[in-house]
Scaffold this motif. Structure first.
Motif: not given
Length: 184
Positions: A52-54, A82-85, A89-93
């Motif tokens: 994740r970005n964070s 990037r793809c959905p986590d 679903g709100r976060a991205q990987i």
């Protein structure tokens, strides 16, 4: 801490100077037009794998907004994807794209060549001793973010190649801008 009259003080200075010399040689051999922050983000992403970005921001020691801008630029340059986590679903990987993996592998091969060429005449025992001691030193130094900080109003576009930071100011070669929009 090593005191000035301790023989380790002079040796520590020699080690630091040697590491700086190796870094300068690497920057000269490789394209010096890279953005340090982008390079650091890609380096950490290569170490972490999809994340994740964070989590990437925390690993880089950078502000989340800085990493988000870098990821966006790196995505536009086809270095990351990037793809959905799947867990949220709100976060991205974020992960390296195939092109990003290729660039990282090429940059790593060039950097390794700089060192391995110099060690070709060393004995295997000396190379192993150096690797062991430098690795020990590196483990004892806490990880830090790159020396460049996000500068408002400065365009930090992603370079064509992923390479270390530009030459030191005392370098006698002609200065190389980090990108077409940045002033040194």
């Amino acid at each position: 801490m090593v005191h000035a009259n301790d023989p380790r003080a002079e040796a520590s200075g020699q080690i630091l100077e040697s590491l700086l010399t190796i870094g300068r040689a690497a920057r000269k051999k490789l394209d010096a037009g890279s953005d340090q922050v982008a390079y650091w983000v890609v380096h950490m992403l290569a170490q972490l794998g999809p994340t994740r970005n964070s989590d990437l921001a925390a690993a880089c020691g950078l502000d989340a907004s800085t990493v988000s801008r870098q990821v966006r630029s790196l995505e536009e340059a086809n270095v990351v994807q990037r793809c959905p986590d799947p867990a949220d679903g709100r976060a991205q990987i974020v992960s390296l794209s195939p092109e990003g993996q290729r660039r990282v592998a090429e940059a790593k091969a060039r950097r390794l060549g700089i060192v391995s060429d110099r060690l070709a005449d060393w004995s295997p025992d000396d190379v192993l001793t150096l690797a062991t001691l430098l690795s020990r030193l590196a483990r004892e130094i806490p990880p830090t973010a790159p020396p460049v900080v996000d500068q408002p109003g400065v365009d930090q576009t992603v370079p064509d190649q992923l390479v270390p930071d530009p030459p030191e100011p005392d370098d006698t070669s002609a200065p190389t801008p980090i990108n077409d929009h940045r002033q040194d």
